[in-house]
Design an enzyme around this catalytic site. Structure first.
Site, PDB file in Angstrom:
ATOM      1  N   SER A 258       3.579   2.055   8.693  1.00 10.30           N
ATOM      2  CA  SER A 258       3.368   1.174   7.555  1.00 10.30           C
ATOM      3  C   SER A 258       4.711   0.940   6.890  1.00 10.30           C
ATOM      4  O   SER A 258       5.425   1.898   6.594  1.00 10.30           O
ATOM      5  CB  SER A 258       2.443   1.839   6.547  1.00 10.30           C
TER       6      SER A 258
ATOM      7  N   ASP B 216       0.938  -7.629   2.162  1.00  5.21           N
ATOM      8  CA  ASP B 216       1.105  -6.187   1.945  1.00  5.21           C
ATOM      9  C   ASP B 216       2.593  -5.806   1.918  1.00  5.21           C
ATOM     10  O   ASP B 216       3.113  -5.181   2.838  1.00  5.21           O
ATOM     11  CB  ASP B 216       0.356  -5.432   3.060  1.00  5.21           C
TER      12      ASP B 216
ATOM     13  N   HIS C  48       0.824  -1.216   0.000  1.00  6.95           N
ATOM     14  CA  HIS C  48       0.000   0.000   0.000  1.00  6.95           C
ATOM     15  C   HIS C  48       0.856   1.263   0.000  1.00  6.95           C
ATOM     16  O   HIS C  48       0.363   2.337  -0.325  1.00  6.95           O
ATOM     17  CB  HIS C  48      -1.062  -0.026   1.108  1.00  6.95           C
TER      18      HIS C  48
HETATM   19  N1  ASP Z   1      -2.414   0.660   7.564  1.00  8.57           N
HETATM   20  C1  ASP Z   1      -2.180   1.702   8.459  1.00  8.57           C
HETATM   21  C2  ASP Z   1      -2.094   3.036   7.789  1.00  8.57           C
HETATM   22  O1  ASP Z   1      -1.079   3.458   7.323  1.00  8.57           O
HETATM   23  C3  ASP Z   1      -1.038   1.518   9.382  1.00  8.57           C
HETATM   24  C4  ASP Z   1      -1.480   1.930  10.720  1.00  8.57           C
HETATM   25  O2  ASP Z   1      -2.059   3.012  10.838  1.00  8.57           O
HETATM   26  O3  ASP Z   1      -1.255   1.191  11.655  1.00  8.57           O
HETATM   27  O4  ASP Z   1      -3.047   3.747   7.725  1.00  8.57           O
END
Ligand code: ASP
Length: 719
Positions: free
Chosen positions: A653, A223, A86
Site C-alpha cells: 500500500s 487513495d 488509508h
Molecule cells: N489495500 C491493501 C491492504 O493494505 C493492499 C493490498 O493488500 O494489496 O490491505
C-alpha cells in the site's frame, strides 16, 4: 547505502541459497539482490539494475521509504512524500474532531507551518543490509527442544540488532527471516519520527466506495495523501519540534504527469508485508476451516457494534474510525481468501506437489533417511490447531478487541517484562522499543469509548461460552464459570475501570507487578487473572514456531534438490521489486474488466450518501471541464485508477507504480477480490493490483483543491 552493504554485495543470498535462475514470470516480490538476474529489458523496463538499486551510489530505491506499515515515495528534496489515504488515515483521524473534521472535509496545508504532526508515525529508510544467517543459526543446536530453539533464535536476533545499533549510532537494526529456518538478513534503517500531514482529500475521494468497493475492481478511489518528513536542524532523526526542518532524502522520484496507459510496463518498489506461499497444504486447510471463518465472524460483529455506536455521534465514529477500517479490511480480505480457496485449486495443487515431493524423497535412500517425515511432521504441528484454533483465536481477539483488557494486559505485561534483563524481554518492552510502545498505548487509550467496550465485553464472553467444550484452557473455563452472567454487572466492570484514562495508565506504568496485583481495578484484575493463560499460549506459539522453523528449513532444502530454480522468499516487510503491465482480466466466465477507470465512473456511482458521496468541489471542477493536462488520450476523461498484473500484498500500500523509465505514474493501494488469494499463491489469471493514477492525484490536488504549493513542489523538481 553504507559500506556494510558493499561487502555483502549481490552475493547476499548466494551464501545459503542460490537462486540461479529466478522464474521470469510476473510472479515474484524479488529481493533487490535478485535484480541482476531479472530480464528487465523484456519486461519493458529501460533502467539498468544499477539505476534501480546501486549500493555504491544513488538510485531509484533511495527515493522510497516505509511509512508505518505502508510504503511511501519521496517527491521532493524537502521530504515531501506520497502514500495512500488509508496509510495516512490514522493521522487524519487523530487530527479530526467533529468541529474540524479532516476525514470528512479533507485537509489542505497552505504553508509548511500548517502541516499537522502525525503522532505515532515513522518513516523508515533502508540504509544497508547483510546476510547474518550463519550468525543466527550458530545459536541453535540439535539437542535443543523446539521452545529452546525458538528462544535461542529470538535472542540471537536481538543480540545482533543491539550490536549493530551500537556500531551504527542513530540507525536501527532489524533482523528479518527471509526463508524460515534458513536465511536471515540484518537490515540497517534510519527511522524518522517527525512526520506531518500535508494534504489529504476528503473520504468522499480518498475512501470513495468504502468497504463496498474495497478489494474490488472497477475502482474509483483517490487513495492518496501527502506527508512530509522532518529532522532536527542537524539532519538527525528527532521527535516533533517546531524547530525541525524538512528531511533531505538522498533521492526523490520524478513524477510523470502523462501517466501510463494500457499495455505499458510498470514496476513497483516497496515493502510487502507477508505472504504464505511456502506453506504446506496442511496449513491452508487450517486457514480454510478455522482461521479465516473465525476472523470473518469476529470482525464483522465488532464492526457492527462500532457502526451502531457511531451512528448517533460523529465524535464516537471518529474515535472508532481507524480500528474499524483495519478490521473491515482484514474481514473482507479473509472473505476473498475463503472464496479463493474454494474457487481455485490451490490446496489440491499443494497436495499434488507434496505427493510428488514425497515420491522424490523416497526414491533415494539418503534423501529418504533425511527428509521422509518432514511433510508429515509439518502437518502434525498444524493438526491440533484444527481443534484448538477457534478457542485460541477467540481468546486472542478478546485480548485485542476488548480494548480495556488490551490496555490492562500491556500494563501488567510491561511490569513483568521490564523487570527482566533487556535482551530477555519481549520485543515491545525492550529499551529500544519502549518509547514507541508507550506512545502507541497512549494513542489507543485516547480512542477508547467505554460504551462500545461494554458491548464488546458482553459479546466476547458470550462467544467464549459458546465454544464447544474442551476448546478453551481449563483456567478460562473456570474463570468464565465464576464470571457473572448478568449483563448489567458485566457492563459495570467497564464503568469501574480506570485503565481507559491515560493519567492512570501512565502512573501505573511505573508500578511493579506486585503493586499492580494489589489493585482493585476490575479490568486490571481480569488481566492479571488471565495473564498466565496468554503466557502459556505465547510459549506454545514459540514452541510451534521453533518446530516449524526447523521443519520448513528442511523442506526448503529438499524442495531445492527437487527443483533448484524456483525460490523467491515470502514477503516479510523487506524491500522488494515486482513488475508487470497495465492489463485487464477476466474474473468470471464472459466478463472482461478493462484496466483503467475514469471520473465518469465516479459520477455513475455517486449517490450523495457515504460511501459514494462525491465532494461538490470535484463535481464542479469536472463540470467546468477544468482538466488541465490530465485527460487520458483515448478515453478522453481523467483516469482515476489503473490495474496491473504485478505481485503485491499488504505493505505495498502506498508503493510507487513506476513506468519503464522509473517515473512515478501511480500509487499502489489494493488488489482485486480474486487477488486476495495471491497471499497463498500467485496466478496471472487472477492476480491484479490496483493503483491510483497520477493524473487523478494531480488533478484532485491541484485543480479540485487548489493546493498549487504541493503541485509546484512536485512538478518543479520532476522536470
Ligand atoms: N489495500 C491493501 C491492504 O493494505 C493492499 C493490498 O493488500 O494489496 O490491505
Amino acid at each position: 547505502m553504507s559500506s556494510i552493504f558493499k561487502q555483502a554485495g549481490f552475493a547476499l543470498f548466494g551464501l545459503s541459497l542460490s537462486f540461479t535462475s529466478v522464474a521470469l514470470a510476473d510472479e515474484g516480490m524479488f529481493p533487490l539482490s535478485e535484480l541482476s538476474k531479472l530480464d528487465l529489458k523484456s519486461a519493458g523496463i529501460n533502467l539498468t539494475p544499477d539505476e534501480i538499486f546501486n549500493p555504491a551510489g544513488i538510485s531509484v530505491v533511495d527515493g522510497i521509504c516505509r511509512v508505518n506499515g505502508c510504503t511511501g515515495s519521496f517527491l521532493s528534496s524537502d521530504g515531501l512524500l506520497i502514500t495512500n489515504h488509508h496509510c495516512a488515515f490514522d493521522a487524519i483521524q487523530k487530527a479530526s474532531t467533529s468541529q474540524n473534521d479532516y476525514l470528512k472535509n479533507g485537509f489542505v496545508s497552505k504553508t509548511r507551518a500548517d502541516e499537522i504532526p502525525a503522532p505515532g508515525y515513522t518513516v523508515r529508510i533502508t540504509e544497508s543490509y547483510r546476510d547474518v544467517s550463519k550468525e543466527v543459526l550458530t545459536a541453535v543446536t540439535e539437542e535443543m527442544s523446539f521452545l529452546e530453539r525458538s528462544k535461542a533464535i529470538e535472542k540471537r536476533r536481538k543480540e545482533l540488532e543491539k550490536e549493530a545499533e551500537s556500531a551504527s549510532p542513530g540507525l536501527r537494526a532489524e533482523v528479518a527471516e527471509m526463508f524460515t529456518g534458513k536465511t536471515y538478513v540484518l537490515f540497517l534503517y534510519t527511522y524518522l519520527k517527525d512526520i506531518r500531514l500535508v494534504f489529504a482529500p476528503p473520504v468522499g475521494i480518498g475512501e470513495f466506495g468504502g468497504d463496498f468497493d474495497n478489494w474490488e475492481w472497477p475502482r474509483h478511489t483517490g487513495d492518496f495523501s501527502f506527508m512530509r518528513a522532518y529532522t532536527s536542524p542537524d539532519g538527525s532523526s528527532a521527535d516533533y519540534s517546531p524547530e525541525n526542518v524538512p528531511y533531505k532524502p538522498k533521492q526523490f522520484l520524478r513524477v510523470q504527469p502523462k501517466g501510463a496507459n494500457e499495455g505499458d510496463a510498470v514496476f513497483i518498489l516497496g515493502y510487502p508485508g507477508r505472504t504464505l506461499r511456502q506453506r504446506t497444504a496442511s496449513y491452508f486447510e487450517y486457514e480454510q476451516t478455522v482461521r479465516l471463518p473465525k476472523l470473518v465472524e469476529l470482525y464483522s460483529w465488532q464492526m457492527q457494534e462500532m457502526t451502531l455506536a457511531g451512528e448517533k455521534d460523529r465524535q464516537v465514529a471518529i474515535k472508532h474510525a481507524t480500528r474499524y477500517k483495519s478490521l473491515a479490511n482484514v474481514e473482507k480480505r479473509s472473505r476473498g481468501q475463503l472464496l479463493g480457496l474454494k474457487r481455485t485449486t490451490i490446496i489440491d495443487d499443494k497436495h499434488r506437489m507434496e505427493t510428488e515431493l514425497q515420491k522424490f524423497i523416497d526414491a533415494d535412500p539418503a534423501r529418504k533417511q533425511r527428509y521422509s517425515t518432514v511433510l508429515k511432521s509439518i502437518a502434525d504441528v498444524y493438526k491440533p490447531q484444527l481443534i484448538q484454533g477457534p478457542g485460541e483465536i477467540t481468546l486472542q481477539e478478546f485480548r485485542q478487541g476488548f480494548r480495556a483488557l488490551s490496555f490492562a494486559m500491556t500494563l501488567y505485561e510491561s511490569a513483568l517484562e521490564r523487570a527482566k534483563p533487556d535482551l530477555e524481554r519481549e520485543a515491545p518492552y525492550m529499551e529500544r522499543n519502549w518509547l514507541l510502545t508507550k506512545q502507541q498505548l497512549k494513542l489507543s487509550v485516547g480512542d477508547w469509548h467505554p460504551d462500545t467496550d461494554k458491548k464488546l465485553l458482553i459479546g466476547f464472553v458470550q462467544r467464549l461460552r459458546d465454544l464447544p467444550s474442551g476448546s478453551l484452557p481449563v483456567e478460562v473455563t473456570d474463570w468464565l464459570k465464576q464470571l457473572t452472567t448478568n449483563q448489567t454487572e458485566l457492563q459495570s466492570i467497564v464503568d469501574k475501570t480506570s485503565v481507559g484514562k491515560w493519567e492512570t495508565v501512565e502512573t501505573n506504568l511505573d508500578r511493579s507487578a506486585e503493586e499492580l496485583q494489589k489493585s482493585n481495578d476490575p479490568v486490571l484484575k481480569m488481566a492479571i487473572e488471565l495473564y498466565p493463560v496468554f503466557l502459556k499460549q505465547r510459549e506454545l506459539d514459540k514452541e510451534r514456531s521453533g518446530e516449524l522453523n526447523r521443519l520448513y528449513g528442511e523442506l526448503l532444502d529438499v524442495k531445492q534438490l527437487q527443483n533448484p530454480d524456483r525460490f523467491v522468499p515470502d514477503a516479510n516487510a523487506t524491500l522488494r521489486i515486482t513488475y508487470g503491465r497495465i492489463k485487464g482480466y477476466s474474473p468470471a466466465d464472459a466478463i472482461y474488466k478493462q484496466p483503467v477507470s475514469t471520473v465518469k465512473g465516479i459520477l455513475e456511482k455517486s449517490t450523495g450518501t457515504e460511501p459514494f458521496a462525491t465532494p461538490q468541489a470535484l463535481l464542479d471542477t469536472y463540470q467546468r471541464k477544468d482538466f488541465d493536462r490530465y485527460l487520458h488520450p483515448v478515453l478522453n476523461d481523467v483516469p482515476v485508477a489503473i490495474l496491473y498484473n504485478t505481485d503485491t500484498t499488504g505493505g505495498n500500500s502506498g508503493s510507487p507504480v513506476l513506468n519503464g523509465e522509473g517515473e512515478l505514474i501511480g500509487v499502489n493501494f489494493d488488489r482485486t477480490f480474486e487477488a486476495t488469494i495471491n497471499d497463498f499463491a500467485w496466478n496471472e489469471s487472477y492476480s491484479r493490483s490496483i493503483g491510483v493514477d497520477i493524473r487523478y492525484v494531480l488533478w484532485v490536488t491541484g485543480k479540485v483543491y487548489g493546493a498549487q504549493n504541493t503541485i509546484q513542489e512536485i512538478l518543479r523538481e520532476s522536470r
